[in-house]
Scaffold this motif. Structure first.
Motif, short mmCIF file in Angstrom:
data_model
loop_
_atom_site.label_atom_id
_atom_site.label_comp_id
_atom_site.label_asym_id
_atom_site.label_seq_id
_atom_site.Cartn_x
_atom_site.Cartn_y
_atom_site.Cartn_z
N GLN A 143 0.82 -1.22 0.00
CA GLN A 143 0.00 0.00 0.00
C GLN A 143 0.85 1.27 0.00
O GLN A 143 0.45 2.29 -0.57
CB GLN A 143 -1.00 -0.02 1.15
CG GLN A 143 -2.12 -1.03 0.92
CD GLN A 143 -3.32 -0.80 1.83
OE1 GLN A 143 -3.80 0.30 1.97
NE2 GLN A 143 -3.78 -1.87 2.46
N THR A 144 2.02 1.23 0.64
CA THR A 144 2.89 2.41 0.61
C THR A 144 3.38 2.67 -0.82
O THR A 144 3.46 3.82 -1.27
CB THR A 144 4.07 2.23 1.58
OG1 THR A 144 3.54 2.01 2.89
CG2 THR A 144 4.96 3.46 1.61
N LEU A 145 3.68 1.59 -1.53
CA LEU A 145 4.06 1.72 -2.94
C LEU A 145 2.98 2.44 -3.75
O LEU A 145 3.26 3.40 -4.49
CB LEU A 145 4.29 0.32 -3.53
CG LEU A 145 4.60 0.25 -5.03
CD1 LEU A 145 6.01 0.76 -5.31
CD2 LEU A 145 4.44 -1.19 -5.55
N ILE A 146 1.75 1.99 -3.60
CA ILE A 146 0.66 2.54 -4.44
C ILE A 146 0.26 3.94 -3.97
O ILE A 146 0.00 4.83 -4.80
CB ILE A 146 -0.56 1.59 -4.44
CG1 ILE A 146 -0.15 0.17 -4.89
CG2 ILE A 146 -1.67 2.15 -5.32
CD1 ILE A 146 0.48 0.08 -6.26
N SER A 332 6.30 1.86 -13.25
CA SER A 332 7.68 2.31 -13.46
C SER A 332 8.63 1.76 -12.40
O SER A 332 9.83 1.66 -12.63
CB SER A 332 7.73 3.84 -13.45
OG SER A 332 7.10 4.33 -12.28
N GLU A 333 8.11 1.40 -11.25
CA GLU A 333 8.94 0.78 -10.21
C GLU A 333 8.02 0.00 -9.28
O GLU A 333 7.60 0.52 -8.24
CB GLU A 333 9.74 1.85 -9.45
CG GLU A 333 10.82 1.19 -8.63
CD GLU A 333 11.93 2.12 -8.19
OE1 GLU A 333 12.15 3.18 -8.81
OE2 GLU A 333 12.59 1.76 -7.19
N PRO A 334 7.73 -1.24 -9.62
CA PRO A 334 6.64 -1.97 -8.96
C PRO A 334 7.01 -2.68 -7.66
O PRO A 334 6.22 -3.47 -7.17
CB PRO A 334 6.23 -2.98 -10.04
CG PRO A 334 7.49 -3.25 -10.79
CD PRO A 334 8.27 -1.96 -10.79
N VAL A 335 8.22 -2.42 -7.16
CA VAL A 335 8.63 -3.08 -5.92
C VAL A 335 8.92 -2.03 -4.87
O VAL A 335 9.67 -1.09 -5.12
CB VAL A 335 9.91 -3.91 -6.15
CG1 VAL A 335 10.43 -4.46 -4.82
CG2 VAL A 335 9.66 -5.04 -7.14
N ARG B 169 7.22 -8.90 -0.92
CA ARG B 169 7.26 -7.78 -1.86
C ARG B 169 6.13 -7.86 -2.87
O ARG B 169 6.10 -7.12 -3.85
CB ARG B 169 8.60 -7.74 -2.58
CG ARG B 169 9.81 -7.67 -1.69
CD ARG B 169 10.16 -6.27 -1.27
NE ARG B 169 11.09 -6.24 -0.15
CZ ARG B 169 12.41 -6.35 -0.23
NH1 ARG B 169 12.98 -6.49 -1.39
NH2 ARG B 169 13.16 -6.30 0.86
N ALA B 170 5.18 -8.76 -2.66
CA ALA B 170 4.08 -8.91 -3.60
C ALA B 170 3.14 -7.71 -3.50
O ALA B 170 3.16 -6.97 -2.52
CB ALA B 170 3.31 -10.20 -3.32
N GLN B 171 2.32 -7.54 -4.52
CA GLN B 171 1.34 -6.46 -4.50
C GLN B 171 0.03 -6.98 -3.91
O GLN B 171 -0.91 -7.30 -4.61
CB GLN B 171 1.17 -5.89 -5.91
CG GLN B 171 2.46 -5.24 -6.41
CD GLN B 171 2.28 -4.36 -7.63
OE1 GLN B 171 1.20 -4.28 -8.20
NE2 GLN B 171 3.34 -3.68 -8.03
N ILE B 328 7.77 -12.09 -8.34
CA ILE B 328 6.39 -11.97 -7.81
C ILE B 328 5.69 -10.71 -8.29
O ILE B 328 4.47 -10.65 -8.29
CB ILE B 328 6.41 -12.06 -6.25
CG1 ILE B 328 5.06 -12.58 -5.74
CG2 ILE B 328 6.73 -10.72 -5.61
CD1 ILE B 328 4.78 -14.00 -6.02
N THR B 329 6.45 -9.69 -8.75
CA THR B 329 5.83 -8.50 -9.33
C THR B 329 6.08 -8.41 -10.83
O THR B 329 5.65 -7.45 -11.46
CB THR B 329 6.39 -7.20 -8.71
OG1 THR B 329 7.78 -7.08 -9.06
CG2 THR B 329 6.26 -7.18 -7.20
N ALA B 330 6.79 -9.39 -11.40
CA ALA B 330 7.21 -9.30 -12.81
C ALA B 330 7.81 -7.92 -13.06
O ALA B 330 7.42 -7.19 -13.96
CB ALA B 330 6.04 -9.56 -13.76
N ARG B 331 8.80 -7.58 -12.26
CA ARG B 331 9.28 -6.20 -12.14
C ARG B 331 9.64 -5.54 -13.47
O ARG B 331 9.33 -4.36 -13.68
CB ARG B 331 10.51 -6.19 -11.22
CG ARG B 331 11.09 -4.81 -10.99
CD ARG B 331 12.18 -4.91 -9.94
NE ARG B 331 12.85 -3.65 -9.73
CZ ARG B 331 13.88 -3.20 -10.46
NH1 ARG B 331 14.33 -3.93 -11.46
NH2 ARG B 331 14.44 -2.06 -10.18
#
Lengths: 494, 494
Positions: A143-146, A332-335, B169-171, B328-331
């Motif tokens: 959630q912090t990522l999003i 752009s940075e999904p982790v 680190r998953a969404q 896990i995020t297909a980064r």
């Protein structure tokens, strides 16, 4: 809009077993060596702001709290673990009667947060404090990522409305649901994710798909039918065939033919493809000429903060953005690389700080049981720095405070006329929940008002000013003594 | 390992309301215009393989089936929708008694799939066939993305084991759980996500964290305690302080002191930081010298297919990879862009193909109710092409088959000595489930064996051969007639 405060009770899942398997092998290991009740302190923190930004927006705490508050192993869980043939009966019995008894502190959702400061601190028996690692990281990281990405996108939109549209491209169902929650926290006005409104009371919205238009013999008939069904909230999707030659002319005709005679004003048009700068400028002209100056232009189609900023600079006439896949996955940075590290243990009731050494200097942890203060300038109300101290340190606001860079220690700054706010608040007291989660819309107001307390230089998209996260002198000394101790052990042969 | 086949019953959630709000406004719109029962056909397909790869691995169907099979609105859902004040009572009554009655066809999980062919086709009353859009896309997009990424990573590992480590680190929670499922489908040997084993019977595994090592006064004591707890399955994490000066020497000493006297062989060591090529080569030498040639070297730390391929080329001595956030995020490409488009309606029981036109040629849809055949060479058993036909077309395997490029139509190929396999199988017949979902491990075998039927040129990482997805002559003609019809309407003024 009233929402179902306890909606998720209906959808309650037991996520106790959503745990990295090594938490269980370690748990069993503590037992077999008789150290399961040793008191340990863990910090959750991150090392870098995604997308090179200046700060993150804390989010995900409520779901973490729900998990910790419901932590329990079912009979089936125990049976399953027994079938693995590696866990002792003593350990399995402990799990059967598991009762969460840790202390937990956290920075409330919506607050801007920075690298290397604890967002969550857990104190308790090692067997419990270690076990919760996976879900702490998973909840806060996601959630912090999003929320952070949404905050960037909303800043780019510069006051225009941003709608979250990404459910279909989210990474799993919770990616859609809690992603929508985090997007609202970050600044989105609404979401297309209906269940998120039901669960969190955040506004959901939506109009029509291309399939609606395709279903009818002509675009005009499709629009006409829609306008009759939703005369007081009519937004038409105008790019199924050709925006300027077909979509907008048909829309204006339906506004004139169907809505005007009945005294309704149309609400908007949406464009989902093509060159949105050019099309929005042309559409604005055509709408204005037809007397629809108040009709809003909404655009969507793989938008993010960079595209939004670019089209606005080019003079696009856009009133609202629907943002999908690039927000809901933080494409752009999904982790979000949050970590959970042991920072202290208790020996005979004394706190013994622990450190994780690394050749990569940035990866060396801040040891000890700590507090985080945010230092504000009294005059401007702007945040000057965050200061991490040991837990028993108190900041005297009446004396000048000397901040110094933890690496380049000669860089010093004396601060006067300030106030200090403690960021970490207690969430659980010996396993009892002592914190009341605010509503999502309240959290989104926190995000807005607390971000405003950051200097413009920190809010910048590219190369923002590095906000200061400093250590107290006491904490800095402990850290450097530990570093010296380990480096003397492992480097002396060289 | 036995698992709880109906585990998810315990964790069942009603995700009916996980729907884009516009599906509901459209649903209400069909009702108010009396077309809610018009029969419509929708295709779910994608346009591009992520990471520039040659194919994707279909995944997520089981979760989609569970959703469709449980689709129902609760009293609270209806009340919530009523409170929005935009839906008619007639529509709300329909939802209250909602019973899924569509036909659904899909390509079974594990199969290699290609751009522009239907992965899922839905036929039914427009109000239902449209409503399920969000969850079809969300289910298939997510798991196909991760299964495809896992498949790439496992190909890079070239027969070595790959463990999925990414839960933290998953969404979101489902990102971890269903991501682990998809990773196994794509070729991973095991996952650290415990609940995934419980739910799907896929193997879970794990050892220790750095915190285990930090907890003890010395690294040796930490390893000693672990070896005593897990003498027959001892894997030690050796990078907490210094791999070559401390971690590995301590590990070997514990192997010698604790395991050897009792007749146990250690299983492995794990390295989670530093230069894994250099460290693994050195560790292999030191282990071999100490008589531990059979002890495996496992590495982790932000790995993906590119890094794995690179370190193996440099001669790294690695037996297994733990892959986390980048899987896990297909980064590298975290969005799978599957779409769901109206392709036909029925008028007086006749199927009327529909098309979505776009200036971007690749975005023009394939109209009509269709089938997908995979054409195999009888001699090599390799896949030659996929052929999309109208649903009533039958391929005669005894006659030569002429394939042609749908854009550059002069590019033709005559195929003899082939067999044709239909890829889409029926899943629901008028709302009744007629398909039995295979186990995840069976699906992962399908992925392995069906990928082996692709030519090496399609399996290549960079610039793979573009696998042929062709249209039958009949389908091609319908498509081009529709394109000409629309382009003559919208371009004639120019």
């Amino acid at each position: 809009m009233e929402y179902i405060k306890n909606f998720n009770v209906r959808n309650e899942r037991n996520l106790t077993m959503l745990v990295d398997f090594y938490e269980l092998t370690m748990g069993n290991g503590y037992f077999s060596s008789g150290i399961e009740n040793k008191i340990a302190y863990f910090d959750m923190f991150f090392r870098r702001v995604p997308d090179g930004g200046g700060y993150c927006i804390m989010a995900g705490l409520q779901q973490l709290i729900e998990y910790l508050n419901n932590l329990s192993f079912s009979k089936e869980d125990i049976e399953y673990l027994r079938s693995k043939n590696i866990f002792s009966e003593e350990f399995l019995n402990y799990l059967k009667d598991f009762k969460f008894c840790c202390d937990v502190w956290a920075i409330p959702e919506g607050n801007p947060v920075f690298p290397n400061e604890p967002l969550v601190t857990v104190r308790g028996p090692i067997i419990q404090a270690q076990f919760v690692e996976t879900m702490i990281l998973l909840s806060i990281n996601h959630q912090t990522l999003i929320a952070t990405k949404a905050n960037r996108i909303c800043r780019a939109a510069d006051g225009r409305s941003v709608m979250e549209f990404g459910s279909r491209r989210a990474q799993g169902y919770d990616g859609a649901i809690y992603g929508a929650r985090a997007a609202i926290i970050g600044g989105c006005n609404s979401t297309a994710c209906t269940i998120a409104e039901q669960m969190f009371g955040v506004p959901s919205a939506g109009t029509m798909a291309h399939s609606w238009v395709q279903l009818f013999p002509t675009e005009y008939e499709a629009f006409e039918t829609w306008a009759k069904a939703y005369p007081d909230n009519c937004v038409l999707l105008i790019d199924t065939y050709n925006v300027l030659k077909s979509g907008l002319p048909n829309a204006i005709k339906v506004f004139d033919d169907i809505l005007k005679p009945k005294g309704y004003r149309p609400k908007g048009i949406r464009i989902d493809s093509g060159d949105i700068t050019y099309l929005s400028i042309k559409c604005r002209e055509m709408l204005d000429e037809a007397g629809y100056e108040d009709v809003k232009i909404i655009v969507s189609n793989s938008l993010d903060e960079y595209i939004i900023r670019s089209v606005l600079r080019q003079g696009a006439k856009i009133d609202g953005f629907g943002v999908g896949e690039r927000l809901i996955t933080a494409r752009s940075e999904p982790v979000f690389g949050g970590v959970y590290k042991l920072v202290a243990i208790e020996d005979n009731h004394a706190i013994v700080p622990k450190i994780k050494i690394s050749e990569n200097e940035e990866k060396i942890t801040n040891p000890g049981f700590k507090k985080v203060y945010r230092i504000f300038d009294k005059e401007t109300d702007k945040a000057i720095a965050d200061l991490i101290t040991l837990n028993d340190e108190i900041i005297d606001e009446n004396k000048p405070l000397t901040l110094f860079d933890p690496v380049f220690t000669w860089k010093k700054k004396k601060v006067k006329n300030f106030y200090a706010k403690e960021l970490l608040v207690q969430i659980f007291d010996k396993g009892n929940l002592v914190y009341d989660c605010p509503d999502v819309l309240e959290i989104s107001k926190v995000a807005e008002s607390e971000s405003e307390k950051l200097w413009h230089e920190v809010l910048r998209f590219e190369n923002p000013h590095n906000y200061y996260v400093d250590l107290s002198h006491k904490l800095w000394s402990i850290k450097h003594n530990l570093i010296n101790k380990y480096s003397s052990i492992y480097n002396e042969e060289e």
